[in-house]
Scaffold this motif. Structure first.
Motif, PDB file in Angstrom:
ATOM      1  N   THR A   1       0.813  -1.220   0.000  1.00 25.92           N
ATOM      2  CA  THR A   1       0.000   0.000   0.000  1.00 25.92           C
ATOM      3  C   THR A   1       0.850   1.275   0.000  1.00 25.92           C
ATOM      4  OG1 THR A   1      -0.181  -0.132   2.424  1.00 25.92           O
ATOM      5  CG2 THR A   1      -1.974  -1.077   1.125  1.00 25.92           C
TER       6      THR A   1
ATOM      7  N   ASN B   1      -5.387   4.986   6.569  1.00 24.93           N
ATOM      8  CA  ASN B   1      -5.044   4.971   5.141  1.00 24.93           C
ATOM      9  C   ASN B   1      -6.175   4.469   4.239  1.00 24.93           C
ATOM     10  OD1 ASN B   1      -2.435   5.988   5.378  1.00 24.93           O
ATOM     11  ND2 ASN B   1      -1.499   3.959   5.599  1.00 24.93           N
TER      12      ASN B   1
ATOM     13  N   CYS C   1      -6.651   3.582   0.020  1.00 25.97           N
ATOM     14  CA  CYS C   1      -6.203   2.205  -0.253  1.00 25.97           C
ATOM     15  C   CYS C   1      -7.356   1.227  -0.459  1.00 25.97           C
ATOM     16  CB  CYS C   1      -5.345   1.693   0.913  1.00 25.97           C
ATOM     17  SG  CYS C   1      -3.844   2.610   1.210  1.00 25.97           S
TER      18      CYS C   1
ATOM     19  N   PRO D   1       0.591   6.123   1.786  1.00 28.70           N
ATOM     20  CA  PRO D   1      -0.335   6.384   0.670  1.00 28.70           C
ATOM     21  C   PRO D   1      -1.267   7.563   0.905  1.00 28.70           C
ATOM     22  CG  PRO D   1      -1.034   4.467   1.909  1.00 28.70           C
ATOM     23  CD  PRO D   1       0.325   4.826   2.428  1.00 28.70           C
TER      24      PRO D   1
END
Length: 411
Positions: free
Chosen positions: A208, A311, A315, A385
């Motif tokens: 990720t 995240n 993701c 990310p």
């Protein structure tokens, strides 16, 4: 038709990787083809094992003279590294073998740098500071977690800074990795859990990490280059194996099939994050580990579900792919991505990974200190990310301290 989604892949790996039961019996022959004077870096527990004595006998039978440094300390304080260099200065090894967990393999890496290039450990911090090739390295893991046997990084504990610091260079990648799951059978349940959870964190974070704009100079300018099609392959293998084998290996250390699956997971996760890199869970663990003096694997794994929750908006597709990798039921992307996070948290709880930073031992008044200091790990922060600033780090740290993952769903 225009291709709007070109592929990019990058891997940096050892010249040879041997994996499987009994592969440790190749150490003597493989070493003799490289050099005739081997320094072995390990720890007191490992040096007392009959398998380690067998390795020494195998090296001797192949004409390799050996010197054993077995005083490696967990988390690798600089003083321990300097003690090893001083002890072997007159031995002049032409190959260095790390046998043990991450600290023993990282000891071998850093000692090889110092024996080759001299200077102070601190002068090699960061990326690309090692000026050239080092004494050939052979890595022999005895835990299934760090992946250090295939990675370009070593982490040391700098007592003066009160912090763990990374040395990252392709020159640190071992020439040969010999991964024999039989060497992990004596790992107690707690170490099995901690190591396997470390491998899971490596794999999820590698899968990720932020994908960088494709540039032919990416690997020339960065040790860790972000998510790519080659690292993704290894990350998914690691995730699948951790979910299949971690609880089995934790509950029955003699389950050799589970030991095999976990060692393959750790190896694959190392192949993934050694090129892609890791992110916020590792950035946060640095100050958490320094304050709590807990194992690296326990720290990153405690943080992982909270980092994943933060995240998730960035993701969703990646978590859906991982959900399918471990066989979770089909559903909407939102449901499947959340289900994967929940499944990871459930697995970690099943092997007794602490569920919160409070349970890990972090003092309540140190939460903001952790958030602030985690931002200093720039190479990890830039890999995350979803963008990270102080407020974001504080939200993760506070949720992880209280054990309230739901608090991150609305951020």
């Amino acid at each position: 038709m225009t291709d709007t989604n070109p592929m990019f892949g990058a891997l940096r790996l050892p010249r040879s990787i041997l994996f499987g039961r009994g592969q440790r019996r190749a150490i003597g022959s493989a070493t003799a083809k490289i050099g005739k004077r081997a320094l072995l870096c390990t720890d007191p527990r490992q040096s007392a094992q009959p398998e380690f004595r067998d390795i020494l006998a195998d090296l001797a039978a192949n004409g390799v003279e050996t010197h054993v440094f077995d005083q490696t300390i967990p988390d690798l304080p600089i003083g321990s590294i300097e003690a090893c260099v001083a002890e072997v200065s007159g031995f002049a090894p032409d190959v260095v073998i790390g046998v043990g967990g991450g600290s023993s393999m990282d000891m071998a890496k850093v000692v090889a740098v110092l024996l080759t290039h001299g200077g102070d450990v601190r002068s090699y911090y960061g990326e690309f500071a090692v000026p050239g090739p080092v004494i050939p390295l052979i890595a022999v893991p005895t835990t299934s977690g760090t992946g250090s046997e295939v990675t370009p990084v070593a982490v040391v504990a700098d007592e003066q800074r009160g912090a763990k610091v990374g040395i990252a260079s392709p020159h640190l990648i071992p020439l040969i990795a010999i991964c024999d799951p039989e060497l992990t059978v004596t790992c107690p349940p707690g170490l099995t859990a901690c190591s396997g959870a470390d491998a899971l964190t490596h794999a999820v974070e590698a899968f990720t990490t932020l994908a960088r704009p494709i540039d032919a100079m990416l690997t020339e300018q960065h040790v860790f280059v972000g998510k790519n099609v080659l690292s993704d392959h290894f990350a998914k293998l690691a995730v699948a194996n951790v979910f299949q084998y971690l609880e089995r290996g934790y509950r029955d250390g003699a389950d050799v099939e589970a030991r095999e699956g976990l060692m393959l997971a750790a190896l694959a996760a190392g192949c993934a994050f050694g090129t892609a890199g890791t992110a916020a869970a590792h950035a946060l663990q640095y100050p958490v580990g320094n304050l709590t003096h807990t194992a690296h694997g326990d720290g990153v794994a405690t943080l992982l579900p909270y980092v994943m929750q933060y995240n998730r908006p960035s993701c969703v597709d990646a978590f859906v792919e991982l959900a399918r990798t471990i066989g979770l039921p089909e559903g909407s992307p939102d449901d499947m991505s959340q289900a994967f996070i929940d499944a990871a948290a459930t697995l970690l709880a099943a092997v007794k990974i602490p569920a919160s930073l409070a349970a890990l031992g972090l003092p309540a008044d140190q939460q903001d200190f952790v958030a602030e200091n985690a931002l200093n790990a720039a190479r990890l922060v830039k890999n995350n990310p979803r963008p990270l600033d102080l407020a974001a780090m504080q939200s993760i740290t506070r949720a992880a301290f209280s054990g309230d993952r739901a608090a991150l769903r609305t951020i």
